[in-house]
Write an enzyme that holds these catalytic residues in place. Structure first.
Site, PDB file in Angstrom:
ATOM      1  CB  THR A   1      -0.820   0.017   1.305  1.00  0.00           C
ATOM      2  OG1 THR A   1      -1.462  -1.237   1.452  1.00  0.00           O
ATOM      3  CG2 THR A   1      -1.842   1.109   1.337  1.00  0.00           C
TER       4      THR A   1
ATOM      5  NE  ARG B   1      -8.536  -7.873   0.720  1.00  0.00           N
ATOM      6  CZ  ARG B   1      -7.536  -7.023   0.899  1.00  0.00           C
ATOM      7  NH1 ARG B   1      -7.344  -6.022   0.085  1.00  0.00           N
ATOM      8  NH2 ARG B   1      -6.725  -7.183   1.922  1.00  0.00           N
TER       9      ARG B   1
ATOM     10  N   GLY C   1      -9.988  -3.959   1.107  1.00  0.00           N
ATOM     11  CA  GLY C   1      -8.982  -4.021   2.164  1.00  0.00           C
ATOM     12  C   GLY C   1      -9.153  -2.914   3.188  1.00  0.00           C
ATOM     13  CG  ASP C   2      -5.618  -1.878   5.324  1.00  0.00           C
ATOM     14  OD1 ASP C   2      -5.438  -2.552   4.284  1.00  0.00           O
ATOM     15  OD2 ASP C   2      -4.732  -1.153   5.813  1.00  0.00           O
TER      16      ASP C   2
ATOM     17  CB  THR D   1       1.574  -0.683   4.522  1.00  0.00           C
ATOM     18  OG1 THR D   1       2.032  -1.593   3.521  1.00  0.00           O
ATOM     19  CG2 THR D   1       2.710  -0.427   5.490  1.00  0.00           C
ATOM     20  N   GLY D   2       0.321  -3.587   4.516  1.00  0.00           N
ATOM     21  CA  GLY D   2       0.414  -5.029   4.752  1.00  0.00           C
ATOM     22  C   GLY D   2      -0.924  -5.697   4.494  1.00  0.00           C
TER      23      GLY D   2
ATOM     24  N   GLY E   1      -4.503  -6.314   4.710  1.00  0.00           N
ATOM     25  CA  GLY E   1      -5.603  -5.472   5.156  1.00  0.00           C
ATOM     26  C   GLY E   1      -6.519  -6.141   6.162  1.00  0.00           C
TER      27      GLY E   1
HETATM   28  N1  GLY Z   1      -3.194  -3.055   2.861  1.00  0.00           N
HETATM   29  C1  GLY Z   1      -3.686  -3.265   1.566  1.00  0.00           C
HETATM   30  C2  GLY Z   1      -4.734  -4.263   1.492  1.00  0.00           C
HETATM   31  O1  GLY Z   1      -4.701  -5.266   2.195  1.00  0.00           O
HETATM   32  O2  GLY Z   1      -5.620  -4.106   0.705  1.00  0.00           O
END
Ligand code: GLY
Length: 309
Positions: A178, A206, A208-209, A229-230, A232
């Site tokens: 991210t 889907r 994410g965060d 980041t990482g 989500g």
């Molecule tokens: N952090 C990005 C995602 O998992 O979408």
């Protein structure tokens, strides 16, 4: 007057040697672009949007035109932005053609009553405001997707928990990075922004965060700002950006970032990075992934950048 500060990151995960120079150069350019605006007296919101937009336009990063592909080979990009002064923010998700998802998130924050918009209708709103649309499906990402699909065919049959197992075992080729930026401007106002193509091979639909306030990003003038980041799913389950901000009520930015990552690692394992900025304009970086690529820029310390390992 507060000394303006910006910190940006280009994603947690595995940064192979062959990509490190391009990653570092990309985060430096993004930090420089955002900082220049801060020095001109522009707001932290302007600065974080510009910094993230710079990374969305740089295909080395998994965001905007560098977005990774989902299980069926499509881009479904997400982004978020939050203003620490008003504590207003917004996210956009599942975007296929919007060139700069972060600008659409800003538009949703500034021009609508909503906090989260997704899919075609979100893109139509961007179109109505003249935001550019492009083909986000880069040939390099299509090649990576085909390789990942081959691995999938050799023994992996998808559902989310197994997707995550695969992500953890196969590192960078699969892990979703991210990009993100945090800033404080001369008025002491905080802002946060982020953007991502998400996790490679994610199921269609889907989210994410990154577009979720509190998970992917958070900003509150009373405390500071954070962005994650990482993976989500981990950031959402543990609301990590809000959690890191809450921790800054008593801790420095670095202590809050480290404590958040440590706590989440115990509960959910690896796959998280976090960047923080506190009221004294100190920043923090912590991750439990192999690397995190970041850069910061302040008047006092100048440009600092690192692929943190
Ligand atoms: N952090 C990005 C995602 O998992 O979408």
């Amino acid at each position: 007057m507060v000394s303006p500060t910006i910190i940006v990151h280009g994603g947690a995960g595995d940064w192979p040697k062959s990509k490190q120079a391009a990653g570092l150069s990309g985060v430096r350019q993004a930090a420089t672009r955002g900082f220049r605006l801060l020095q001109q007296g522009e707001s932290s919101i302007q600065a974080v949007e510009a910094a993230v937009l710079e990374m969305e336009d740089n295909p080395v990063f998994n965001a905007g035109s560098g977005s990774t592909l989902n299980l069926v080979g499509r881009v479904e990009a997400d982004a978020g932005i939050m203003d620490g002064k008003t504590r207003r923010g917004a996210g956009v998700a599942l975007l296929r053609r919007t060139k700069n998802p972060v600008s659409l998130a800003r538009l949703v924050m500034g021009r609508t009553d909503h906090v989260l918009l997704a899919g075609k209708s979100a893109e139509r709103l961007g179109e109505a405001f003249g935001l550019p649309k492009v083909n986000l499906r880069l040939p390099e990402r299509v090649y990576q997707w085909k390789q990942a699909k081959r691995r999938l065919a050799k023994g992996f049959h998808g559902n989310l928990s197994r997707n995550l197992k695969l992500i953890r075992s196969k590192g960078q080729s699969i892990l979703g990075d991210t990009v993100g930026a945090l800033a404080i401007d001369q008025n002491g106002d905080f802002a946060a922004a982020d953007s991502t193509g998400g996790v490679s091979l994610k199921l269609p639909g889907r989210i994410g965060d990154s577009p979720i306030l509190g998970a992917g990003l958070y900003a509150d003038n009373r405390i500071g700002a954070a962005t994650a980041t990482g993976v989500g799913e981990i950031a959402m389950r543990f609301v990590v950006s809000k959690s890191a901000c809450d921790a800054m009520e008593g801790l420095t930015a670095q202590q809050a970032a480290s404590q958040t990552v440590k706590r989440v690692t115990k509960l959910a394992g690896r796959g998280l990075g976090i960047v923080t900025l506190d009221r004294k304009a100190r920043y923090g970086v912590a991750h439990n992934t192999r690397h995190l690529c970041w850069a910061s820029l302040t008047k006092k310390r100048g440009l600092v950048s690192q692929i943190h390992g």
